[in-house]
Design a protein around this motif. Sequence first.
Motif, PDB file in Angstrom:
ATOM      1  N   GLY A 350       0.933  -0.637  -0.028  1.00 53.59           N
ATOM      2  CA  GLY A 350       0.003   0.030  -0.486  1.00 53.59           C
ATOM      3  C   GLY A 350       1.110   1.445   0.362  1.00 53.59           C
ATOM      4  N   VAL A 351       1.956   1.328   0.711  1.00 55.29           N
ATOM      5  CA  VAL A 351       2.579   2.357   0.730  1.00 55.29           C
ATOM      6  C   VAL A 351       3.255   2.722  -0.051  1.00 55.29           C
ATOM      7  CG1 VAL A 351       5.065   3.671   2.297  1.00 55.29           C
ATOM      8  CG2 VAL A 351       2.744   2.534   3.587  1.00 55.29           C
ATOM      9  N   LEU A 352       4.222   1.627  -0.980  1.00 58.53           N
ATOM     10  CA  LEU A 352       5.015   1.510  -1.822  1.00 58.53           C
ATOM     11  C   LEU A 352       4.063   1.892  -3.453  1.00 58.53           C
ATOM     12  CD1 LEU A 352       6.919  -1.841  -2.512  1.00 58.53           C
ATOM     13  CD2 LEU A 352       8.178   0.394  -2.596  1.00 58.53           C
ATOM     14  N   SER A 353       3.370   1.276  -3.606  1.00 59.84           N
ATOM     15  CA  SER A 353       1.985   2.064  -4.290  1.00 59.84           C
ATOM     16  C   SER A 353       1.946   3.537  -4.518  1.00 59.84           C
ATOM     17  CB  SER A 353       0.291   1.257  -4.646  1.00 59.84           C
ATOM     18  OG  SER A 353      -0.234   1.438  -3.327  1.00 59.84           O
ATOM     19  N   SER A 354       1.688   3.391  -2.876  1.00 61.11           N
ATOM     20  CA  SER A 354       1.593   5.273  -2.853  1.00 61.11           C
ATOM     21  C   SER A 354       2.093   5.824  -3.363  1.00 61.11           C
ATOM     22  CB  SER A 354       0.994   5.573  -1.470  1.00 61.11           C
ATOM     23  OG  SER A 354      -0.481   4.529  -1.351  1.00 61.11           O
ATOM     24  N   PHE A 355       3.758   5.643  -2.962  1.00 62.52           N
ATOM     25  CA  PHE A 355       4.891   6.577  -3.304  1.00 62.52           C
ATOM     26  C   PHE A 355       4.902   6.281  -5.188  1.00 62.52           C
ATOM     27  CE2 PHE A 355       8.918   6.339  -3.460  1.00 62.52           C
ATOM     28  CZ  PHE A 355       9.459   8.071  -2.993  1.00 62.52           C
ATOM     29  N   THR A 356       5.227   5.600  -5.224  1.00 58.64           N
ATOM     30  CA  THR A 356       5.392   4.931  -7.092  1.00 58.64           C
ATOM     31  C   THR A 356       4.201   5.432  -7.674  1.00 58.64           C
ATOM     32  OG1 THR A 356       4.923   2.952  -7.111  1.00 58.64           O
ATOM     33  CG2 THR A 356       7.086   3.685  -6.236  1.00 58.64           C
ATOM     34  N   HIS A 357       2.896   5.508  -7.196  1.00 61.52           N
ATOM     35  CA  HIS A 357       0.859   5.415  -8.665  1.00 61.52           C
ATOM     36  C   HIS A 357       1.425   4.486  -9.394  1.00 61.52           C
ATOM     37  CE1 HIS A 357       0.998   9.691  -6.347  1.00 61.52           C
ATOM     38  NE2 HIS A 357       2.370   9.323  -6.632  1.00 61.52           N
TER      39      HIS A 357
END
Length: 394
Positions: A350-357
Amino acid sequence: MKKQSFLFLIGGILSLIIAMGIGRFAYTPILPLMQKDLSFSNTVAGYIASSNYAGYLLGAILGGALPLKKYRVIILKISLIISILTTALMGLTYSHFLWYVLRFLSGVSSAYVLVLASGIVLDKLAVISKTSWSGLFYGGVGLGIFLSSLFIPTLNRLFQWEGTWIGLAIVSGILASFVWIWLDEAPNDLEMKNKQEIFALVPPTKWLLWLTIAYGLEGLGYIVTGTFIVSIAEKTSYFQKDATLVWMMVGLAAIPSCLIWSVLSKKCGHVKSLVLAMALQSLGMAMPAFWISKTSFIISALLFGATFMGITTLATTLGRHMNPSNSSRTIGILTAIYAFGQLIGPILAGVLSSFTHNFTTALIGASSVVLIGAGMLLNGIQFEKKSKGILISK
């Protein structure tokens, strides 16, 4: 006796449909519907998922550690009630905090159901010399996923995402009435178990450490796809209106998978089959990161469905064979380390996807973790080669 045993097995399957297929995994296809309506981030979605897995971790630890053998049917039924209630209540609140609490309690109850139902059903199957039926039992999770994906589009169309949760709880309640009638444990089942059971020769007990670590890595990796695959598909141009189809493919592939992997493990060995299943899953998980199309998502979903419960079947059966005197405790330990991996996976993704979009990095990372786990099991194949032909399994 045959009819009674068959109905007992169906009772076990229904308990997995309720607590796992619906109670635990319905969040995956309902998540994009909730996000569409309420616009919360992937980070929040990851926290909601992880609260479920935190509960699952606690339930797995308690289910394996507490001396529940005498009361496991009663506790199983109480856990099913909690699972149904928490599913219904998800549609009656808009509070993030209450969602965290409800998904946590749902996680505790689903872990109890999996650990206890596995112990009850596998012990009973050993008594009646039908251990090959274990694949049918674990197929209940896939069947639950498939059934929920059939109901969800219609329920959402009629009652929005709120009514979808409540509708699935009502379906679960109806199924639970059959569990009450059919799933029961005779007092002499436990006494007969050790007398009538012959296990295949498997790696020594000390090899359980390798199995436990690899199974933990599987939990960490697989859950990224298990939580976000419908959301990822829904954000593409290929699945804007029918992303639930992807989850249906997961369920469809999962239904026969446990039986297929059980048969394969008898011919090729448990460890070899486990390595193959994890390698195939790793391939399927990485696919949407490198090839975005309707076909890639369908293949990814089919490979994921065909392996994730198969891996659970193989790992828990292997663990149980390595420590038959206390099956619930061994399954509990394996489930706990698996749940610990699951707890971390959705938060990181979740954090990775929010960071990398996007989910590309999360998918590649998760796929790599599962592949590393498969590699760690390779040293167990030598024991199966040594043992071949020495002992005959029933």
